[in-house]
Write a protein that holds these residues in place. Structure first.
Motif, PDB file in Angstrom:
ATOM      1  N   LEU A  24       0.691  -1.279  -0.012  1.00  0.00           N
ATOM      2  CA  LEU A  24      -0.093  -0.040   0.028  1.00  0.00           C
ATOM      3  C   LEU A  24       1.055   1.327   0.150  1.00  0.00           C
ATOM      4  O   LEU A  24       0.549   2.258  -0.811  1.00  0.00           O
ATOM      5  CB  LEU A  24      -1.117  -0.057   1.301  1.00  0.00           C
ATOM      6  CG  LEU A  24      -1.844   1.143   1.365  1.00  0.00           C
ATOM      7  CD1 LEU A  24      -3.130   1.045   0.351  1.00  0.00           C
ATOM      8  CD2 LEU A  24      -2.382   1.457   2.664  1.00  0.00           C
ATOM      9  N   THR A  25       1.910   1.375   1.011  1.00  0.00           N
ATOM     10  CA  THR A  25       2.855   2.510   0.978  1.00  0.00           C
ATOM     11  C   THR A  25       3.387   2.823  -0.178  1.00  0.00           C
ATOM     12  O   THR A  25       3.394   3.852  -0.777  1.00  0.00           O
ATOM     13  CB  THR A  25       3.919   2.183   1.988  1.00  0.00           C
ATOM     14  OG1 THR A  25       3.139   1.857   3.259  1.00  0.00           O
ATOM     15  CG2 THR A  25       4.566   3.590   2.338  1.00  0.00           C
ATOM     16  N   ARG A  26       3.879   1.850  -1.009  1.00  0.00           N
ATOM     17  CA  ARG A  26       4.718   1.800  -2.277  1.00  0.00           C
ATOM     18  C   ARG A  26       3.815   2.399  -3.461  1.00  0.00           C
ATOM     19  O   ARG A  26       4.017   3.358  -3.879  1.00  0.00           O
ATOM     20  CB  ARG A  26       5.226   0.537  -2.646  1.00  0.00           C
ATOM     21  CG  ARG A  26       5.807   0.341  -4.085  1.00  0.00           C
ATOM     22  CD  ARG A  26       6.290  -1.011  -4.550  1.00  0.00           C
ATOM     23  NE  ARG A  26       6.686  -0.739  -5.870  1.00  0.00           N
ATOM     24  CZ  ARG A  26       5.894  -1.211  -6.869  1.00  0.00           C
ATOM     25  NH1 ARG A  26       4.606  -1.657  -6.678  1.00  0.00           N
ATOM     26  NH2 ARG A  26       6.605  -0.920  -8.143  1.00  0.00           N
ATOM     27  N   SER A  27       2.605   1.931  -3.441  1.00  0.00           N
ATOM     28  CA  SER A  27       1.637   2.431  -4.496  1.00  0.00           C
ATOM     29  C   SER A  27       1.274   3.784  -4.110  1.00  0.00           C
ATOM     30  O   SER A  27       1.131   4.696  -5.092  1.00  0.00           O
ATOM     31  CB  SER A  27       0.568   1.557  -4.645  1.00  0.00           C
ATOM     32  OG  SER A  27      -0.294   1.636  -3.304  1.00  0.00           O
ATOM     33  N   MET A  28       1.286   3.964  -2.949  1.00  0.00           N
ATOM     34  CA  MET A  28       0.885   5.497  -2.571  1.00  0.00           C
ATOM     35  C   MET A  28       1.764   6.668  -2.886  1.00  0.00           C
ATOM     36  O   MET A  28       1.677   7.830  -3.437  1.00  0.00           O
ATOM     37  CB  MET A  28       0.261   5.799  -0.997  1.00  0.00           C
ATOM     38  CG  MET A  28      -1.065   5.314  -0.920  1.00  0.00           C
ATOM     39  SD  MET A  28      -1.880   5.509   0.580  1.00  0.00           S
ATOM     40  CE  MET A  28      -0.578   5.018   1.663  1.00  0.00           C
ATOM     41  N   VAL A  29       3.184   6.168  -2.475  1.00  0.00           N
ATOM     42  CA  VAL A  29       4.184   6.868  -2.537  1.00  0.00           C
ATOM     43  C   VAL A  29       4.495   7.219  -4.203  1.00  0.00           C
ATOM     44  O   VAL A  29       4.845   8.226  -4.649  1.00  0.00           O
ATOM     45  CB  VAL A  29       5.647   6.169  -1.881  1.00  0.00           C
ATOM     46  CG1 VAL A  29       6.663   7.092  -2.369  1.00  0.00           C
ATOM     47  CG2 VAL A  29       5.370   6.395  -0.525  1.00  0.00           C
ATOM     48  N   LEU A  30       4.396   6.048  -4.833  1.00  0.00           N
ATOM     49  CA  LEU A  30       4.220   6.168  -6.459  1.00  0.00           C
ATOM     50  C   LEU A  30       3.460   7.397  -6.952  1.00  0.00           C
ATOM     51  O   LEU A  30       3.928   8.065  -7.694  1.00  0.00           O
ATOM     52  CB  LEU A  30       4.045   5.114  -7.040  1.00  0.00           C
ATOM     53  CG  LEU A  30       4.985   3.835  -7.137  1.00  0.00           C
ATOM     54  CD1 LEU A  30       4.221   2.736  -8.005  1.00  0.00           C
ATOM     55  CD2 LEU A  30       6.267   4.297  -8.037  1.00  0.00           C
ATOM     56  N   VAL A  31       2.394   7.692  -6.399  1.00  0.00           N
ATOM     57  CA  VAL A  31       1.474   8.676  -6.842  1.00  0.00           C
ATOM     58  C   VAL A  31       2.048  10.056  -6.202  1.00  0.00           C
ATOM     59  O   VAL A  31       2.232  10.930  -6.994  1.00  0.00           O
ATOM     60  CB  VAL A  31       0.037   8.499  -6.341  1.00  0.00           C
ATOM     61  CG1 VAL A  31      -0.741   9.496  -6.683  1.00  0.00           C
ATOM     62  CG2 VAL A  31      -0.531   7.085  -6.838  1.00  0.00           C
ATOM     63  N   GLU A  32       2.319   9.945  -4.960  1.00  0.00           N
ATOM     64  CA  GLU A  32       2.700  11.317  -4.155  1.00  0.00           C
ATOM     65  C   GLU A  32       4.183  11.821  -4.957  1.00  0.00           C
ATOM     66  O   GLU A  32       4.055  13.249  -5.147  1.00  0.00           O
ATOM     67  CB  GLU A  32       3.210  11.032  -3.061  1.00  0.00           C
ATOM     68  CG  GLU A  32       1.951  10.660  -1.995  1.00  0.00           C
ATOM     69  CD  GLU A  32       1.056  11.953  -1.964  1.00  0.00           C
ATOM     70  OE1 GLU A  32       1.450  12.993  -1.739  1.00  0.00           O
ATOM     71  OE2 GLU A  32      -0.230  11.977  -1.950  1.00  0.00           O
ATOM     72  N   GLU A  43       5.023  12.154  -7.876  1.00  0.00           N
ATOM     73  CA  GLU A  43       4.940  12.865  -9.234  1.00  0.00           C
ATOM     74  C   GLU A  43       4.351  14.231  -8.969  1.00  0.00           C
ATOM     75  O   GLU A  43       4.132  14.995  -9.861  1.00  0.00           O
ATOM     76  CB  GLU A  43       4.109  11.962 -10.172  1.00  0.00           C
ATOM     77  CG  GLU A  43       4.674  10.650 -10.668  1.00  0.00           C
ATOM     78  CD  GLU A  43       6.130  10.892 -11.030  1.00  0.00           C
ATOM     79  OE1 GLU A  43       6.407  11.901 -11.565  1.00  0.00           O
ATOM     80  OE2 GLU A  43       6.759   9.816 -10.986  1.00  0.00           O
ATOM     81  N   LYS A  44       3.930  14.433  -7.436  1.00  0.00           N
ATOM     82  CA  LYS A  44       3.060  15.843  -7.457  1.00  0.00           C
ATOM     83  C   LYS A  44       4.112  16.816  -7.472  1.00  0.00           C
ATOM     84  O   LYS A  44       5.404  16.771  -7.239  1.00  0.00           O
ATOM     85  CB  LYS A  44       2.317  15.458  -6.050  1.00  0.00           C
ATOM     86  CG  LYS A  44       1.235  14.686  -6.207  1.00  0.00           C
ATOM     87  CD  LYS A  44       0.050  14.688  -5.065  1.00  0.00           C
ATOM     88  CE  LYS A  44      -0.897  13.701  -5.262  1.00  0.00           C
ATOM     89  NZ  LYS A  44      -1.554  13.584  -4.075  1.00  0.00           N
ATOM     90  N   PRO A  45       3.680  18.153  -7.590  1.00  0.00           N
ATOM     91  CA  PRO A  45       4.509  19.515  -7.863  1.00  0.00           C
ATOM     92  C   PRO A  45       5.236  19.537  -6.516  1.00  0.00           C
ATOM     93  O   PRO A  45       6.314  20.327  -6.699  1.00  0.00           O
ATOM     94  CB  PRO A  45       3.303  20.574  -8.083  1.00  0.00           C
ATOM     95  CG  PRO A  45       1.979  19.777  -8.400  1.00  0.00           C
ATOM     96  CD  PRO A  45       2.121  18.490  -7.966  1.00  0.00           C
ATOM     97  N   TYR A  46       4.630  19.363  -5.360  1.00  0.00           N
ATOM     98  CA  TYR A  46       5.341  19.725  -4.118  1.00  0.00           C
ATOM     99  C   TYR A  46       6.671  19.094  -3.973  1.00  0.00           C
ATOM    100  O   TYR A  46       7.534  19.558  -3.437  1.00  0.00           O
ATOM    101  CB  TYR A  46       4.451  19.506  -2.795  1.00  0.00           C
ATOM    102  CG  TYR A  46       4.397  18.319  -2.345  1.00  0.00           C
ATOM    103  CD1 TYR A  46       4.999  17.722  -1.491  1.00  0.00           C
ATOM    104  CD2 TYR A  46       3.049  17.514  -2.896  1.00  0.00           C
ATOM    105  CE1 TYR A  46       4.939  16.398  -1.049  1.00  0.00           C
ATOM    106  CE2 TYR A  46       2.944  16.236  -2.278  1.00  0.00           C
ATOM    107  CZ  TYR A  46       4.049  15.525  -1.349  1.00  0.00           C
ATOM    108  OH  TYR A  46       3.680  14.254  -1.169  1.00  0.00           O
ATOM    109  N   VAL A  47       6.720  17.838  -4.700  1.00  0.00           N
ATOM    110  CA  VAL A  47       8.065  17.093  -4.541  1.00  0.00           C
ATOM    111  C   VAL A  47       8.882  17.967  -5.196  1.00  0.00           C
ATOM    112  O   VAL A  47      10.187  18.032  -4.948  1.00  0.00           O
ATOM    113  CB  VAL A  47       7.844  15.724  -4.949  1.00  0.00           C
ATOM    114  CG1 VAL A  47       9.125  14.953  -4.898  1.00  0.00           C
ATOM    115  CG2 VAL A  47       6.712  15.020  -4.034  1.00  0.00           C
TER     116      VAL A  47
END
Lengths: 311, 310
Positions: free
Chosen positions: B188-196, B198-202
């Motif tokens: 679960l963590t892996r799949s959520m981090v994969l999404v996160e 790519e977000k602009p704040y990163v």
């Protein structure tokens, strides 16, 4: 397609090999001497030494491992200490019982869980659905050994409908099957509900409905068609897991399957038997997983196996 | 979330005939709408779940304070007394020990193991899952292969094997349950981090010159930890069940610890004459696990409030 199958077979065999190797190392790392449990507590040192020699336990671990690998390829994992018979043969004799139990449990699960999940998804969060939902939560919250003992007491002792243990008649299959199915129905029906709820709310369904497609067709052909793969995968994975022996239920009902065999093998530190059980069940589980993946194109023509290798 | 439910509504009944209101949607319609029902059932789950959980956990925490007979005190004159006989709310077992006291003290052991196991598996899962999702490459390959390998392992068999071989001490059992459970959190963590990631704040953080590990720990993990915690809550329920199954098979913590699984397996021999010795401990487990599961469900389904401030 052929490439894909070969690749998956290779991966599967590698997994099996790593599994049995892990077990081999674990067994040798652990305290406890199989010779003692074989020869009994009164055995003299000479007797113990003789037993170790007989089973090749006096050799260095690496040499034992090498012998083990050779045995793997010949399919003969040695004599079971406690059964005095080839370990593979002992496991093969038990396998049909576990297969029967697992098959009947998965069939019952599918027959109940799919309609139940669909029923829930068509009226989400209404009063009745809430009630059933809580029931499914209860179903996945009951320890299976407890459910088993309760069913056993209720329907074999108080009301003697079914035999309490073993597999002498077909009636003996009922209680273990139901015990396993209660948990599995709870898990699978909740999963069906989740999948179906998503699909029933999808835009393509609204379009189809506005064009006058009948409700039953909408549910079973449109939404179910798209939920089929995850549901089928879940059922298959559960089935594969059951082949590893439904340990607890087999112990409760004295079912002569692989699960109760492994418990006994562990107690007596019967190395060849432990290894044979792990090998065969791991092989079967990997095989079933592969079959599930091969069935995807039948369920969903969009799936092309070579490209969907991660599915 | 869609207001459209599965059953097609053939025209909203009643609504158009009434006096023109600012909106054609009446309060009754809103009360029946999918979103409302969903919120209501989530609230119910939270309430019922909290009650069930507390009903079990509070007495367990207070077990040492409550006026109960000692869990291991044997009174052979008072063997197998049925529930509600004087001083024994749950009755006594085959050695005259107070069953309620045993269940509560056993609960302390079972819950401690469950909580520890879940903390360990949660930590392993979040760290490895986040690393795999964020760094990708060989880290991801190793973690993903490990996840797959464990999926195809005969789980309970391996657990039994390890416990049988290394002795059923509490650290071994805790560790074994944690190992059984980390894949769920990790996936679960892996799949959520994969999404996160790519977000602009990163990207913003990266442009500001933050180190990758700092971005992961300070920015990404806080964004996924809430959902990961939810799964961990559900894993607690599973951990309690797993521990009781191990205990039942004789691979639980050894005597004198009375764990839930062994109380039941001890009582199994007396089931025909003394039903309470198996039934009541089992019901306590069910009550508690149902409570935790309902809580987890309710928290997951609860509509997300808009964040205040940050």
């Amino acid at each position: 397609m052929t490439n894909y199958i070969l690749k998956r077979l290779g991966q599967g065999l590698l997994t099996v090999f790593l599994t049995v190797s892990t077990v081999f190392i674990l067994i040798r790392m652990a305290p406890g001497d199989p010779a003692v449990s074989y020869a009994g507590p009164l055995a003299t040192n000479e007797q113990l030494e003789a037993v170790r020699q007989q089973f090749g336990l006096d050799k260095p671990v690496l040499e034992q491992y090498w012998i083990f690998i050779q045995q793997l390829f010949t399919g003969n994992l040695g004599q079971s200490y406690s059964f005095q018979a080839p370990a593979m043969q002992v496991v093969f004799e038990r396998m049909p019982y576990t297969l029967t139990l697992a098959t009947s449990a998965i069939l019952l699960t599918a027959a109940v869980a799919i309609p139940l999940g669909v029923w829930m998804s068509r009226r989400p969060d209404t009063g009745r659905e809430f009630g059933v939902n809580v029931l499914t939560i209860a179903g996945q919250s009951m320890p299976d050994f407890w459910t088993g003992i309760m069913l056993l007491t209720g329907f074999a002792v108080l009301i003697p409908l079914f035999p309490a243990s073993g597999f002498a008649t077909w009636g003996g299959l009922v209680l273990p099957t139901v015990t396993i199915a209660i948990l599995q129905i709870a898990l699978i029906s909740r999963m069906v509900r989740r999948e179906m709820t998503n699909n029933l709310a999808a835009p393509y369904l609204t379009v189809a409905r506005s064009r006058g497609v009948k409700n039953s067709v909408l549910t079973w052909r449109y939404a179910m068609g798209n939920s089929a793969i995850p549901v089928f995968t879940a059922l298959g994975t559960r089935f594969a897991a059951m082949l590893n022996g439904v340990v607890v239920v087999e112990v409760v009902f004295a079912w002569p399957g692989v699960g109760s065999l492994i418990v006994r093998a562990l107690e007596t530190r019967d190395y060849p038997l432990i290894q044979a059980t792990v090998l065969i069940t791991a092989l079967l589980a990997v095989g079933v997983q592969l079959l599930i993946d091969l069935a995807y194109p039948l369920l969903d023509p969009r799936v092309r196996l070579g490209k969907a290798a991660t599915a | 979330m869609s207001l459209d439910t599965a059953t097609p509504a053939p025209g909203t009944p009643g609504a158009p005939a009434k006096q023109p209101s600012p909106s054609a949607v009446t309060k009754a319609d809103i009360a029946k709408a999918g979103a409302t029902r969903r919120r209501r059932s989530a609230q119910w789950k939270l309430i019922v779940g909290t009650i069930c959980t507390l009903l079990v956990i509070i007495p367990i925490i207070l077990a040492n304070v409550l006026p109960l007979p000692d869990a291991n005190f044997q009174d052979l004159a008072a063997r197998r007394l049925p529930p509600l006989t004087d001083g024994h709310l749950f009755g006594t077992d085959q050695l005259g020990r107070d069953l309620l006291s045993r269940v509560l003290h056993g609960g302390q052991v079972s819950l401690t193991i469950g909580l520890l196991a879940v903390l360990v598996s949660g930590a392993i899962g979040v760290i490895l899952g986040a690393a795999a999702g964020y760094f990708g490459g060989w880290v991801d390959t190793i973690v993903s292969r490990l996840l797959e390998a464990q999926m195809s392992l005969p789980l309970l068999m391996m657990l039994l094997l390890v416990v049988a071989l290394f002795g059923p001490s509490i650290p071994v059992i805790t560790f074994v349950i944690a190992i059984a459970q980390w894949p769920e959190v990790a996936r679960l963590t892996r799949s959520m981090v994969l999404v996160e990631r790519e977000k602009p704040y990163v990207s913003a953080a990266r442009i500001l010159g933050l180190h990758r590990i700092q971005i992961l720990i300070q920015h990404i993990i806080p964004n996924v930890i809430k959902q990961a915690t939810l799964v961990v809550l559900l894993l607690l329920a599973q951990a309690v069940l797993l521990e009781s199954a191990l205990s039942f098979l004789g691979a639980g913590p050894q005597r004198p610890f009375a764990t839930w699984g062994r109380i039941i397996s001890d009582g199994q021999d007396y089931i025909t004459t003394s039903w309470w010795m198996v039934t009541l401990p089992g019901l306590v487990i069910v009550l508690m696990v149902v409570g935790v599961n309902l809580l987890g469900d309710g928290l997951r389904d609860r509509p997300r409030r808009k964040k205040k401030g940050a």
